[in-house]
Design an enzyme around this catalytic site. Structure first.
Site, short mmCIF file in Angstrom:
data_model
loop_
_atom_site.label_atom_id
_atom_site.label_comp_id
_atom_site.label_asym_id
_atom_site.label_seq_id
_atom_site.Cartn_x
_atom_site.Cartn_y
_atom_site.Cartn_z
N ARG A 109 5.66 4.03 -11.31
CA ARG A 109 6.07 2.80 -10.61
C ARG A 109 6.74 1.91 -11.64
O ARG A 109 6.11 1.47 -12.59
CB ARG A 109 4.85 2.10 -10.00
CG ARG A 109 5.17 0.69 -9.53
CD ARG A 109 4.10 0.06 -8.70
NE ARG A 109 4.01 0.66 -7.38
CZ ARG A 109 3.39 0.10 -6.33
NH1 ARG A 109 2.78 -1.06 -6.46
NH2 ARG A 109 3.37 0.72 -5.17
N HIS A 136 10.91 3.27 -2.23
CA HIS A 136 9.46 3.51 -2.16
C HIS A 136 9.22 4.71 -1.23
O HIS A 136 8.71 4.56 -0.12
CB HIS A 136 8.77 2.25 -1.63
CG HIS A 136 7.30 2.20 -1.87
ND1 HIS A 136 6.60 3.19 -2.54
CD2 HIS A 136 6.36 1.26 -1.52
CE1 HIS A 136 5.32 2.86 -2.59
NE2 HIS A 136 5.15 1.70 -1.99
N GLN A 139 5.71 5.55 0.38
CA GLN A 139 5.40 4.64 1.50
C GLN A 139 6.04 5.16 2.78
O GLN A 139 5.41 5.21 3.85
CB GLN A 139 5.91 3.24 1.17
CG GLN A 139 5.65 2.22 2.27
CD GLN A 139 4.18 1.94 2.47
OE1 GLN A 139 3.49 1.59 1.52
NE2 GLN A 139 3.68 2.10 3.67
N ASP A 230 8.04 -6.31 5.83
CA ASP A 230 7.51 -6.29 4.45
C ASP A 230 7.75 -7.68 3.87
O ASP A 230 8.48 -8.50 4.46
CB ASP A 230 8.24 -5.20 3.63
CG ASP A 230 7.72 -5.09 2.20
OD1 ASP A 230 6.58 -5.54 1.93
OD2 ASP A 230 8.45 -4.56 1.34
N CYS A 269 3.72 -2.42 5.17
CA CYS A 269 3.28 -1.54 4.07
C CYS A 269 2.12 -2.15 3.29
O CYS A 269 1.39 -1.41 2.61
CB CYS A 269 4.45 -1.26 3.13
SG CYS A 269 5.13 -2.74 2.40
N ARG A 297 -1.38 6.61 3.42
CA ARG A 297 -0.87 6.78 2.05
C ARG A 297 -1.63 7.92 1.38
O ARG A 297 -1.06 8.73 0.65
CB ARG A 297 -1.04 5.49 1.24
CG ARG A 297 -0.25 4.28 1.72
CD ARG A 297 1.23 4.50 1.62
NE ARG A 297 1.62 4.84 0.26
CZ ARG A 297 1.80 3.96 -0.75
NH1 ARG A 297 1.67 2.67 -0.52
NH2 ARG A 297 2.16 4.38 -1.95
N1 CP Z 1 2.15 -0.47 -0.16
C1 CP Z 1 1.94 -0.32 -1.50
O1 CP Z 1 2.64 0.39 -2.21
O2 CP Z 1 0.86 -1.01 -1.95
P1 CP Z 1 0.50 -1.21 -3.51
O3 CP Z 1 1.59 -2.07 -4.10
O4 CP Z 1 -0.83 -1.91 -3.49
O5 CP Z 1 0.45 0.12 -4.17
N1 NVA Z 2 8.70 -4.63 -1.33
C1 NVA Z 2 7.39 -4.75 -1.93
C2 NVA Z 2 6.56 -3.57 -1.57
C3 NVA Z 2 5.17 -3.58 -2.14
C4 NVA Z 2 4.40 -2.35 -1.77
C5 NVA Z 2 7.53 -4.88 -3.45
O1 NVA Z 2 8.35 -4.17 -4.02
O2 NVA Z 2 6.82 -5.71 -4.03
#
Ligand code: CP
Ligand code: NVA
Length: 314
Positions: A109, A136, A139, A230, A269, A297
């Protein structure tokens, strides 16, 4: 006729994956969920280790990858950026080459999407995108699992309302590859990246997916089977939060907007910024399936892990 595409080594963008391979992962995700609830998870990743590199915070992605590895008989190791020092202690490519000698897969990430691409290019093992500023994909696989628990994707209308961010971009990729109808209601200033939209249009032309662009949330949700939103401020954009609230205010998912889609299931999400992109009555209401989505997930990623790290590739 286009040549048959094989499943790639890495899970970086759904736009790189053939539809049949994604369908197999989804079918397996449904099966793994049934096996989990029967208390009978298969030991398909026994002896396998996953390295998890997180530059940004995470609850769902971290816990579901780690728990998923444990359930399938494997093991996961969390790596923090300050510990690894990509770009300060050593290069991303050297980190990837080292990990390739010890573990069987990497979840990363990162802020820059190009860092995940760099790791994937240098690693001999699969690299899974656990969220970047651009995409993502894990997701989106859980989103598809949640949608297909309730409906046939090909006949579904999914409305995404809000920021054209990483989550929207991967949902766009997913539906463009697999089919169905996606209506994206975003401000014109906050669309997914041009190259993501261009590629999605090519994929949709091949799959028959219908992609509708609008800046009118009511137009997007009218008659939709699923309404998805989101956060307006993603991780890394905190300094823009106030300005973003003003831009996105007409895109809030609330009772007024949902009166145009009374039968729609609500997706998010998570984490949610309650009172910003979605009201608590919508998030906690009877049409909300956000915690099914969060659970999925776990199962979707176990299916991804099996496909990439297991003996049988998808
Ligand atoms: N939806 C998601 O990716 O959650 P986190 O940021 O908590 O991993
Ligand atoms: N769009 C959000 C998703 C988090 C799971 C971010 O990138 O923070």
């Amino acid at each position: 006729m286009s040549p048959q595409r094989t499943a790639p080594k890495d899970f970086v963008s759904l736009a790189d994956w053939p539809a049949d391979a994604l369908r197999r992962i989804l079918d397996r995700a449904h099966e793994l969920k049934r096996l989990y609830h029967r208390g009978d998870p298969p030991q398909t990743l026994r002896g396998r280790t996953l390295a998890m590199y997180f530059e940004k915070p995470s609850l769902r992605t971290h816990v579901t990858f780690e728990a998923g590895m444990t359930q399938l008989g494997g093991h996961a190791i969390l790596l923090r950026p300050e510990q690894v020092g990509i770009g300060t202690r050593e290069t991303a490519a050297d980190v990837a080459r080292n990990l390739s000698r010890w573990v069987h897969g990497i979840v990363a990430r990162t802020y820059d999407h190009s860092l995940v691409e760099e790791l994937a290019a240098a690693a001999a093992i699969p690299v899974i995108n656990g969220l970047t500023d651009l995409l993502h994909p894990c997701q989106a696989m859980a989103d598809l699992q949640t949608i297909t628990e309730r409906a046939d994707l090909a006949r579904s209308v999914v409305a995404y309302v809000g920021d054209g961010n990483n989550v929207a971009s991967s949902l766009l990729n997913a539906i463009s590859v697999l089919g169905g109808e996606l209506r994206l209601a975003t401000p014109r200033t906050h669309l997914p990246a041009p190259h993501v939209r261009k590629r999605a249009a090519e994929l949709a032309a091949r799959s028959g997916a219908r992609i509708v662009w609008t800046d009118d949330p009511v137009e997007a949700v009218r008659g939709a089977h699923f309404v998805y939103t989101d956060v307006w401020t993603s991780m890394g954009q905190e300094e823009e939060a106030e300005q973003r609230k003003a831009v996105f205010e007409p895109f809030q998912v609330n009772a007024r907007l949902l009166s145009h889609a009374p039968e729609a299931w609500i997706l998010h999400c998570l984490p949610a910024h309650r009172g910003e992109e979605i009201t608590s009555d919508a998030l906690d209401g009877p049409r909300s399936i956000v915690f099914d989505q969060a659970e999925n997930r776990l199962h979707a990623q176990k299916a991804i892990l099996e496909a990439l790290l297991g003996c049988a590739r998808a």
